[in-house]
Write an enzyme that holds these catalytic residues in place. Structure first.
Site, mmCIF file in Angstrom:
data_model
loop_
_atom_site.group_PDB
_atom_site.id
_atom_site.type_symbol
_atom_site.label_atom_id
_atom_site.label_comp_id
_atom_site.label_asym_id
_atom_site.label_seq_id
_atom_site.Cartn_x
_atom_site.Cartn_y
_atom_site.Cartn_z
ATOM 1 N N HIS A 54 0.745 -21.921 -20.230
ATOM 2 C CA HIS A 54 1.334 -22.142 -18.916
ATOM 3 C C HIS A 54 2.751 -22.682 -19.055
ATOM 4 C CE1 HIS A 54 -2.747 -22.343 -16.597
ATOM 5 N NE2 HIS A 54 -2.599 -21.240 -17.292
ATOM 6 N N GLU A 56 4.213 -25.460 -18.197
ATOM 7 C CA GLU A 56 4.373 -26.830 -18.689
ATOM 8 C C GLU A 56 4.272 -26.890 -20.211
ATOM 9 O OE1 GLU A 56 1.953 -27.220 -14.779
ATOM 10 O OE2 GLU A 56 2.377 -25.704 -16.314
ATOM 11 N N THR A 165 7.962 9.679 9.517
ATOM 12 C CA THR A 165 7.695 9.554 8.077
ATOM 13 C C THR A 165 7.516 10.888 7.372
ATOM 14 O OG1 THR A 165 5.308 9.375 8.488
ATOM 15 C CG2 THR A 165 6.591 7.321 8.437
ATOM 16 N N ALA A 166 7.361 11.942 8.112
ATOM 17 C CA ALA A 166 7.178 13.267 7.525
ATOM 18 C C ALA A 166 7.340 14.315 8.618
ATOM 19 C CB ALA A 166 5.787 13.398 6.891
ATOM 20 N N ARG A 188 6.448 -2.208 -6.066
ATOM 21 C CA ARG A 188 5.232 -1.751 -6.738
ATOM 22 C C ARG A 188 4.973 -2.599 -7.985
ATOM 23 N NH1 ARG A 188 4.799 4.871 -7.266
ATOM 24 N NH2 ARG A 188 4.605 5.360 -5.032
ATOM 25 N N ARG A 211 7.672 3.643 -12.008
ATOM 26 C CA ARG A 211 8.461 4.485 -12.907
ATOM 27 C C ARG A 211 9.943 4.126 -12.937
ATOM 28 N NH1 ARG A 211 5.293 7.564 -9.875
ATOM 29 N NH2 ARG A 211 7.003 8.352 -8.579
ATOM 30 N N SER A 226 -13.104 8.102 2.660
ATOM 31 C CA SER A 226 -14.439 7.912 3.237
ATOM 32 C C SER A 226 -15.458 8.917 2.723
ATOM 33 C CB SER A 226 -14.374 7.988 4.768
ATOM 34 O OG SER A 226 -13.622 6.923 5.289
ATOM 35 N N GLY A 289 -0.371 6.959 5.015
ATOM 36 C CA GLY A 289 0.078 7.744 6.143
ATOM 37 C C GLY A 289 -0.218 7.074 7.469
ATOM 38 N N LEU A 292 -4.110 5.543 8.165
ATOM 39 C CA LEU A 292 -4.491 4.305 7.479
ATOM 40 C C LEU A 292 -3.566 3.168 7.888
ATOM 41 C CD1 LEU A 292 -6.274 2.765 5.551
ATOM 42 C CD2 LEU A 292 -4.902 3.627 3.635
#
Length: 355
Positions: A54, A56, A165-166, A188, A211, A226, A289, A292
């Site tokens: 750690h 310390e 978004t698309a 990420r 990446r 699902s 998307g 969700l």
């Protein structure tokens, strides 16, 4: 507590050190330590990886005998329990430090003030709360897991200026500029997991790996699916380290499948986050998307939004950010508190939290 300018300076340095473990300490918190004697730094360190020394301990090794009588500035209360390493509180006591200043009390029930209490019983002066908010932000996921039993969920969206978004046909690569995509990869890298849904798997076939920035640890990849419709050839299944949440029992090659159905035959998202917390995940980055994203917002499971907006207009027919029900009154709108806004390359980045 009347903190001095020197107190602030040394704790700020400890926070800088702690941030060096931003991408590597999971599931442990990010912690830094600075040892000061007679106004001079005699040792410093940070926690680098789980299972290793750690902060310390690193600082004490550098300080040696100079630690005796010194002040230790630590961004998180020294631990008082035996985990994979011995208690840091005992190491500070054995080294003979005279004072310990902690930015944040440890929310871990195994510590929760016990570390500072043990130091005080040993005759060491203790204090806490210096730059507490900064220390909490650095470990927002760890605090979330310890206090709520689930990780901090950060939802990332790449969109046009008109909130799309698309295209309607699913095409979305690339709306944002290379600099924004690199910035997103930095988020990420600090995350314990990257979460997406089956719709994104179908439309974009993402790898969900880090990446564009240096990273020695790839986050867990999590898919909400699902009916277990992820194709066996999906890039996300390559290389393992994949967890799929479904509403039914089953198997997928290269992935662990966990069935968590809700009453509607879909994945129980709250139970999913609790399971991720049980597995030691602190921060989860969602890159999904409209459906969700909307479901997570509707269930009040989103802690933070990370929105990249490109100077593009995609029109009404394009896909939006969140699948939310129609409002008939502005009083029902989701209010956000903007934490930060900045220009990234040709794009804007907004970081906000539900108010």
């Amino acid at each position: 507590m009347n903190w001095t300018a020197a107190d602030h300076e040394f704790m700020a340095r400890a926070l800088q050190l702690a941030a060096r473990g931003l991408n590597t300490t999971t599931p442990n918190p990010r912690v830094g330590c600075v040892l000061v004697r007679n106004g001079a730094v005699v040792g410093e360190g940070w926690h680098e990886r789980a299972g290793e020394a750690h902060a310390e301990v690193h600082a004490l090794r550098i300080a040696g005998d100079a630690a005796r009588g010194a002040t230790a500035y630590v961004t998180l209360e020294p631990c008082s329990h035996h985990g994979r390493t011995p208690p840091c509180a005992d190491a500070l006591i054995d080294a003979g430090v005279g004072r310990v200043v902690a930015a944040l009390r440890d929310p871990n029930p195994l510590v929760a003030g016990e570390g500072l209490a043990r130091l005080q019983l040993a005759g060491i002066e203790v204090a806490s709360g210096l730059l507490e908010n900064e220390a909490r932000e650095l470990n927002i996921g760890f605090v979330s897991r310890m206090t709520r039993g689930r990780p901090w969920l950060r939802l990332k969206v790449a969109a046009s200026i008109d909130g799309k978004t698309a295209l309607n046909n699913g095409q979305s690569q690339w709306i944002t500029c290379p600099e924004a995509r690199c910035d997103a990869h930095a988020w990420r890298a600090r995350s314990c997991a990257i979460l997406t849904g089956i719709g994104t798997i179908r439309d974009d076939d993402p790898s969900l790996t880090v990446r564009d920035v240096p990273c020695e640890r790839q986050p867990l990849r999590v898919v909400v699916d699902s009916r277990l419709e992820t194709p066996p050839t999906a890039k996300v299944l390559t290389g393992g380290n994949v967890l799929v949440f479904a509403a039914m029992a089953g198997t997928l090659p290269g992935a662990e499948v966990v069935a968590l159905p809700n009453a509607d035959g879909k994945v129980d998202l709250a139970a999913m986050l609790a399971e991720l917390g049980r597995r030691g995940l602190n921060e989860v980055l969602t890159e999904a998307g409209t459906k969700l994203n909307g479901s997570l917002l509707k269930e009040a499971l989103v802690d933070e939004l990370l929105i990249y907006q490109a100077p593009l207009l995609l029109g009404d027919a394009a896909r939006g950010m969140f699948g939310l029900p129609e409002l008939t009154a502005l009083a029902g709108a989701t209010r956000l508190e903007v934490m930060d806004r900045r220009v990234v390359g040709a794009d804007f980045r907004i970081r906000a939290r539900p108010a």
